[in-house]
Motif scaffolding. Sequence first.
Motif, PDB file in Angstrom:
ATOM      1  N   VAL A 142      61.269 123.413 -11.931  1.00  0.00           N
ATOM      2  CA  VAL A 142      61.255 124.383 -12.681  1.00  0.00           C
ATOM      3  C   VAL A 142      62.737 124.624 -12.485  1.00  0.00           C
ATOM      4  N   ASP A 143      63.554 124.974 -13.331  1.00  0.00           N
ATOM      5  CA  ASP A 143      65.005 125.170 -13.225  1.00  0.00           C
ATOM      6  C   ASP A 143      65.342 126.700 -14.385  1.00  0.00           C
ATOM      7  N   ILE A 144      65.204 127.711 -13.928  1.00  0.00           N
ATOM      8  CA  ILE A 144      65.150 129.045 -14.419  1.00  0.00           C
ATOM      9  C   ILE A 144      66.654 129.429 -14.533  1.00  0.00           C
ATOM     10  N   ARG A 145      67.216 129.946 -15.293  1.00  0.00           N
ATOM     11  CA  ARG A 145      68.681 130.528 -15.189  1.00  0.00           C
ATOM     12  C   ARG A 145      68.813 131.735 -16.291  1.00  0.00           C
ATOM     13  N   VAL A 146      69.580 132.337 -15.987  1.00  0.00           N
ATOM     14  CA  VAL A 146      69.327 134.092 -16.135  1.00  0.00           C
ATOM     15  C   VAL A 146      70.958 133.979 -16.327  1.00  0.00           C
ATOM     16  N   GLY A 147      71.597 134.380 -17.994  1.00  0.00           N
ATOM     17  CA  GLY A 147      72.721 134.631 -18.098  1.00  0.00           C
ATOM     18  C   GLY A 147      72.673 135.772 -19.623  1.00  0.00           C
ATOM     19  N   LEU A 148      73.372 135.391 -20.014  1.00  0.00           N
ATOM     20  CA  LEU A 148      74.098 136.612 -21.325  1.00  0.00           C
ATOM     21  C   LEU A 148      74.534 136.484 -22.163  1.00  0.00           C
ATOM     22  N   ASP A 206      76.599 137.156 -26.208  1.00  0.00           N
ATOM     23  CA  ASP A 206      77.289 138.932 -26.825  1.00  0.00           C
ATOM     24  C   ASP A 206      76.054 139.549 -27.596  1.00  0.00           C
ATOM     25  N   ASP A 207      75.082 139.013 -27.659  1.00  0.00           N
ATOM     26  CA  ASP A 207      74.051 140.615 -28.079  1.00  0.00           C
ATOM     27  C   ASP A 207      73.019 140.847 -27.284  1.00  0.00           C
ATOM     28  N   TYR A 208      72.473 139.165 -26.146  1.00  0.00           N
ATOM     29  CA  TYR A 208      71.575 139.139 -25.954  1.00  0.00           C
ATOM     30  C   TYR A 208      71.788 138.650 -24.009  1.00  0.00           C
ATOM     31  N   GLY A 209      70.417 139.435 -23.110  1.00  0.00           N
ATOM     32  CA  GLY A 209      70.121 138.613 -22.247  1.00  0.00           C
ATOM     33  C   GLY A 209      69.410 137.315 -21.945  1.00  0.00           C
ATOM     34  N   PHE A 210      69.415 136.720 -21.237  1.00  0.00           N
ATOM     35  CA  PHE A 210      68.609 135.066 -21.628  1.00  0.00           C
ATOM     36  C   PHE A 210      67.375 134.773 -20.869  1.00  0.00           C
ATOM     37  N   VAL A 211      66.342 134.101 -20.223  1.00  0.00           N
ATOM     38  CA  VAL A 211      66.145 133.687 -19.610  1.00  0.00           C
ATOM     39  C   VAL A 211      65.560 132.185 -20.167  1.00  0.00           C
ATOM     40  N   LYS A 212      65.975 130.683 -19.205  1.00  0.00           N
ATOM     41  CA  LYS A 212      65.737 129.494 -19.946  1.00  0.00           C
ATOM     42  C   LYS A 212      65.164 129.135 -19.028  1.00  0.00           C
ATOM     43  N   ILE A 213      64.047 128.640 -19.686  1.00  0.00           N
ATOM     44  CA  ILE A 213      63.568 127.450 -18.547  1.00  0.00           C
ATOM     45  C   ILE A 213      62.808 126.456 -19.081  1.00  0.00           C
ATOM     46  N   LYS A 214      63.532 125.912 -18.133  1.00  0.00           N
ATOM     47  CA  LYS A 214      63.229 123.687 -18.244  1.00  0.00           C
ATOM     48  C   LYS A 214      62.475 123.523 -17.135  1.00  0.00           C
ATOM     49  N   ASP A 215      61.364 122.487 -17.587  1.00  0.00           N
ATOM     50  CA  ASP A 215      61.052 121.688 -16.901  1.00  0.00           C
ATOM     51  C   ASP A 215      61.205 120.677 -16.655  1.00  0.00           C
ATOM     52  N   ASN A 216      60.619 119.337 -15.532  1.00  0.00           N
ATOM     53  CA  ASN A 216      61.220 118.139 -16.194  1.00  0.00           C
ATOM     54  C   ASN A 216      59.791 117.380 -16.451  1.00  0.00           C
ATOM     55  N   ALA A 217      59.080 118.087 -17.095  1.00  0.00           N
ATOM     56  CA  ALA A 217      57.191 116.997 -17.371  1.00  0.00           C
ATOM     57  C   ALA A 217      57.284 116.700 -18.623  1.00  0.00           C
ATOM     58  N   GLY A 218      58.804 116.158 -18.761  1.00  0.00           N
ATOM     59  CA  GLY A 218      58.302 114.760 -20.196  1.00  0.00           C
ATOM     60  C   GLY A 218      58.323 115.073 -21.753  1.00  0.00           C
ATOM     61  N   GLY A 219      58.457 116.748 -21.471  1.00  0.00           N
ATOM     62  CA  GLY A 219      59.068 117.257 -22.710  1.00  0.00           C
ATOM     63  C   GLY A 219      56.975 117.589 -23.380  1.00  0.00           C
ATOM     64  N   ILE A 220      57.525 118.544 -24.768  1.00  0.00           N
ATOM     65  CA  ILE A 220      56.280 118.589 -25.782  1.00  0.00           C
ATOM     66  C   ILE A 220      56.662 117.113 -26.480  1.00  0.00           C
ATOM     67  N   PRO A 221      55.378 116.897 -27.499  1.00  0.00           N
ATOM     68  CA  PRO A 221      55.076 115.535 -28.198  1.00  0.00           C
ATOM     69  C   PRO A 221      55.636 116.589 -29.535  1.00  0.00           C
ATOM     70  N   ILE A 222      56.220 115.435 -30.165  1.00  0.00           N
ATOM     71  CA  ILE A 222      57.188 115.771 -30.992  1.00  0.00           C
ATOM     72  C   ILE A 222      56.080 116.921 -32.259  1.00  0.00           C
TER      73      ILE A 222
END
Length: 187
Positions: free
Chosen positions: A102-108, A110-126
């Motif tokens: 699980v890869d967690i990225r925190v950043g900003l 222009d208007d927002y602070g953000f958190v991106k949480i990415k896993d390698n579980a194959g994705g969500i079925p379309i």
Amino acid sequence: FMHKSVKKVNLLTNNMSKSIYYFRNFFRPNKESEVFNLNALVKNTVGLVDATFEHNNIEIKGFHDGEILVYGFPNEFSQTLLNILNNAKDALLDNNIKKSVVDIRVGLDDDYGFVKIKDNAGGIPIDILDKIFDPYFTTKEEGRGTGIGLYMSKIIVEQNMNGILKVENLDNGAEFIVKIPLYRDTA
């Protein structure tokens, strides 16, 4: 070891108390937003689940220190992150991913602070990707999920904090992006 364990128990107990308070006050209209450090909140939230992730051989990586001041409800935001992290853990375990990350990225931006949480579980079925924020929608077997976690998270972030919560499939997993307004000191 004992010092570390006691510290973690105190952190968990404090978070549970806040969770009880949060659920009691979730629909109360006169809550006050506050300024908080997004990086510190993410670090504390990850601290609540890192033992479970470590026990299940799931690596958490990516977030960093630094001060990103945002405006909102810190406990509710933490609950949103916990929900996303626990869903990622469940997806990794359900799909028997050998090198779970699980890869967690925190950043900003222009208007927002953000958190991106990415896993390698194959994705969500379309076919269900556009339904995962619907109330009572769950892919988990009966008794393991209620289908309200992501729904409540969406309300918390978008309606209560004027933020953005979205998800997309990337290479071999899903990425949740949670944005919350930056604090602007108007003094």
